[in-house]
Write a protein that holds these residues in place. Structure first.
Motif, PDB file in Angstrom:
ATOM      1  N   VAL A  84      15.512   7.408  12.549  1.00 20.73           N
ATOM      2  CA  VAL A  84      14.352   8.157  13.265  1.00 20.73           C
ATOM      3  C   VAL A  84      13.229   8.295  12.588  1.00 20.73           C
ATOM      4  CG1 VAL A  84      15.028  10.689  13.662  1.00 20.73           C
ATOM      5  CG2 VAL A  84      16.850   9.639  13.648  1.00 20.73           C
ATOM      6  N   LEU A  85      12.329   9.004  13.804  1.00 20.13           N
ATOM      7  CA  LEU A  85      10.651   8.144  12.920  1.00 20.13           C
ATOM      8  C   LEU A  85      10.315  10.282  12.706  1.00 20.13           C
ATOM      9  CD1 LEU A  85       9.789   5.715  15.223  1.00 20.13           C
ATOM     10  CD2 LEU A  85      10.879   5.406  12.932  1.00 20.13           C
ATOM     11  N   PHE A  86       9.673  10.361  12.143  1.00 15.22           N
ATOM     12  CA  PHE A  86       9.180  11.784  11.494  1.00 15.22           C
ATOM     13  C   PHE A  86       7.620  11.618  11.293  1.00 15.22           C
ATOM     14  CE2 PHE A  86      13.451  12.650  10.764  1.00 15.22           C
ATOM     15  CZ  PHE A  86      13.266  13.852  11.165  1.00 15.22           C
ATOM     16  N   ASP A  87       6.329  12.533  11.148  1.00 14.46           N
ATOM     17  CA  ASP A  87       5.030  11.885  11.069  1.00 14.46           C
ATOM     18  C   ASP A  87       5.261  13.124   9.482  1.00 14.46           C
ATOM     19  OD1 ASP A  87       5.754  14.946  10.988  1.00 14.46           O
ATOM     20  OD2 ASP A  87       3.807  14.740  13.272  1.00 14.46           O
TER      21      ASP A  87
ATOM     22  N   ILE B 115      11.579  -1.520  11.067  1.00 16.68           N
ATOM     23  CA  ILE B 115      10.494  -0.779  10.619  1.00 16.68           C
ATOM     24  C   ILE B 115       9.711  -1.323  11.821  1.00 16.68           C
ATOM     25  CG2 ILE B 115       8.324  -2.362   8.810  1.00 16.68           C
ATOM     26  CD1 ILE B 115      10.773  -2.511   6.855  1.00 16.68           C
ATOM     27  N   LEU B 116       9.584  -2.027  12.583  1.00 16.27           N
ATOM     28  CA  LEU B 116       8.573  -3.124  13.750  1.00 16.27           C
ATOM     29  C   LEU B 116       8.611  -1.481  14.221  1.00 16.27           C
ATOM     30  CD1 LEU B 116      10.150  -6.553  14.258  1.00 16.27           C
ATOM     31  CD2 LEU B 116       7.459  -5.802  13.811  1.00 16.27           C
TER      32      LEU B 116
ATOM     33  N   TYR C 141       5.669   3.792  16.279  1.00 14.48           N
ATOM     34  CA  TYR C 141       5.247   4.678  16.686  1.00 14.48           C
ATOM     35  C   TYR C 141       4.435   5.321  15.490  1.00 14.48           C
ATOM     36  CZ  TYR C 141       8.249   3.598  21.179  1.00 14.48           C
ATOM     37  OH  TYR C 141       8.592   4.155  22.258  1.00 14.48           O
ATOM     38  N   LYS C 142       3.463   4.585  14.542  1.00 15.24           N
ATOM     39  CA  LYS C 142       2.552   5.645  13.736  1.00 15.24           C
ATOM     40  C   LYS C 142       3.255   6.252  12.855  1.00 15.24           C
ATOM     41  CE  LYS C 142      -1.660   4.203  16.245  1.00 15.24           C
ATOM     42  NZ  LYS C 142      -0.629   3.342  17.185  1.00 15.24           N
TER      43      LYS C 142
ATOM     44  N   CYS D  30      10.829  -0.138   3.070  1.00 10.05           N
ATOM     45  CA  CYS D  30      10.180   0.476   3.331  1.00 10.05           C
ATOM     46  C   CYS D  30       9.365   0.520   2.130  1.00 10.05           C
ATOM     47  CB  CYS D  30      11.191   2.071   3.705  1.00 10.05           C
ATOM     48  SG  CYS D  30      12.414   1.737   5.437  1.00 10.05           S
ATOM     49  N   ASN D  31      10.152   0.879   0.852  1.00 12.68           N
ATOM     50  CA  ASN D  31       8.810   1.144  -0.044  1.00 12.68           C
ATOM     51  C   ASN D  31       7.711  -0.233   0.451  1.00 12.68           C
ATOM     52  OD1 ASN D  31       8.049   2.407  -2.336  1.00 12.68           O
ATOM     53  ND2 ASN D  31       8.872   0.277  -3.367  1.00 12.68           N
ATOM     54  N   TYR D  32       8.140  -1.241   0.289  1.00 10.22           N
ATOM     55  CA  TYR D  32       7.428  -2.435   0.704  1.00 10.22           C
ATOM     56  C   TYR D  32       6.345  -2.806   1.684  1.00 10.22           C
ATOM     57  CZ  TYR D  32       5.605  -7.708   0.701  1.00 10.22           C
ATOM     58  OH  TYR D  32       5.423  -8.444   0.290  1.00 10.22           O
ATOM     59  N   MET D  33       7.260  -2.097   2.007  1.00  4.34           N
ATOM     60  CA  MET D  33       5.842  -1.665   3.552  1.00  4.34           C
ATOM     61  C   MET D  33       5.134  -0.402   3.362  1.00  4.34           C
ATOM     62  SD  MET D  33       6.617  -5.435   5.112  1.00  4.34           S
ATOM     63  CE  MET D  33       5.350  -4.383   6.480  1.00  4.34           C
ATOM     64  N   GLY D  34       5.417   0.197   2.506  1.00  5.60           N
ATOM     65  CA  GLY D  34       4.297   1.639   2.724  1.00  5.60           C
ATOM     66  C   GLY D  34       5.348   2.520   3.390  1.00  5.60           C
ATOM     67  N   LEU D  35       6.490   2.518   3.552  1.00  8.45           N
ATOM     68  CA  LEU D  35       7.106   3.686   4.596  1.00  8.45           C
ATOM     69  C   LEU D  35       8.082   4.681   3.872  1.00  8.45           C
ATOM     70  CD1 LEU D  35       8.108   1.849   7.897  1.00  8.45           C
ATOM     71  CD2 LEU D  35       6.879   3.059   7.506  1.00  8.45           C
ATOM     72  N   MET D  36       8.012   5.093   4.310  1.00 11.49           N
ATOM     73  CA  MET D  36       8.557   6.442   2.845  1.00 11.49           C
ATOM     74  C   MET D  36      10.379   6.780   3.801  1.00 11.49           C
ATOM     75  SD  MET D  36       9.406   8.269   0.445  1.00 11.49           S
ATOM     76  CE  MET D  36       7.393   8.624  -0.557  1.00 11.49           C
ATOM     77  N   LEU D  37      11.396   5.884   3.019  1.00 13.86           N
ATOM     78  CA  LEU D  37      12.327   6.242   3.915  1.00 13.86           C
ATOM     79  C   LEU D  37      13.070   7.808   3.005  1.00 13.86           C
ATOM     80  CD1 LEU D  37      15.230   4.986   5.644  1.00 13.86           C
ATOM     81  CD2 LEU D  37      15.863   4.485   3.236  1.00 13.86           C
ATOM     82  N   ASN D  38      12.822   8.497   3.738  1.00  9.64           N
ATOM     83  CA  ASN D  38      13.106  10.098   3.500  1.00  9.64           C
ATOM     84  C   ASN D  38      15.160  10.425   2.855  1.00  9.64           C
ATOM     85  OD1 ASN D  38      10.872  10.636   3.537  1.00  9.64           O
ATOM     86  ND2 ASN D  38      10.819  11.709   5.462  1.00  9.64           N
TER      87      ASN D  38
END
Length: 230
Positions: free
Chosen positions: A123-126, A153-154, A159-160, A192-200
């Motif tokens: 699930v993706l969030f802004d 991650i892809l 979806y930015k 996610c942390n390595y790729m700059g994404l936040m896993l909430n």
């Protein structure tokens, strides 16, 4: 005694029991049973999930085992179950904002708790905790060696999205995490942390219950409660 159809016309459909509502959808009974009696058989089709929830857990052959339910009636009942899922989702506004694990769990509860096998949602969030998109990415046993963060991650990059929550269900009803669930969470968090994404969060859905890795302290993140800017 008034039949369901006349009762609904006189008093409104909200006064009907579950069996009476199904009886109107079925329209007719069988040579041995009225439509209401047949509806009670439908509500008893699943021993594990009695009542309306049983429709979520019954397929076409299951329903056709009921005397008086043929191919057409079985298909109509399956469509009713699917419509109820979609209507539940449509009751939520576009770009819905889900700030807490409880809100996220409630949003996906009916859909995920109805599955008889494990499903893994990404699930993706802004940054304002608004839902962007979600996808059912993996099905089957949630083995940490099989569930890969790469596709998730892809999906997020496509979806930015800046924030991600992963969810999966435990068909047995108990949402308490297994060792494999913990390994999967750690693997996704690191990737996610390595790729700059936040896993909430990683939320496990049981039968009207959920487990949140964020609430348990396993994931240290304050993003899920971040209201952001409108």
């Amino acid at each position: 005694m008034e039949r369901p159809y006349e009762k609904a016309l006189h008093y409104g459909v909200h006064v009907l029991s579950d069996a009476e509502l199904l009886a109107i959808i079925l329209r007719t009974g069988s040579s041995k049973k009225t439509s209401v009696e047949l509806a009670y058989d439908v509500l008893s089709v699943s021993e594990a999930y009695p009542g309306l929830l049983g429709l979520y857990h019954s397929d076409h052959p299951d329903l056709m085992k009921i005397e008086g339910i043929g191919k057409v009636k079985a298909l109509e009942l399956m469509c009713v179950a699917e419509l109820s899922k979609r209507m539940s989702r449509l009751s939520q506004p576009d770009k819905v904002r889900l700030r807490t694990p409880g809100e996220i769990a409630a949003y996906f509860m009916e859909e995920l708790r109805s599955y008889e096998s494990e499903h893994f949602y990404v699930v993706l969030f802004d940054n304002s905790s608004r839902l962007i998109k979600y996808e059912d990415m993996f099905k089957g046993t949630m083995d940490a060696a099989v569930v890969s963060p790469r596709e998730a991650i892809l999906f997020a990059f496509t979806y930015k999205a800046t924030n991600m929550v992963i969810l999966h269900n435990h068909p047995g009803g108990d949402p308490y995490p297994s060792d494999e669930d913990c390994k999967t969470t750690q693997k996704f968090y690191n990737a996610c942390n390595y790729m700059g994404l936040m896993l909430n969060d990683h939320i496990i859905i049981g039968d009207n219950k959920y487990f949140s890795f964020f609430e348990s302290g396993f994931i240290n993140s304050n993003e899920i409660n971040n209201e952001g800017e409108d």
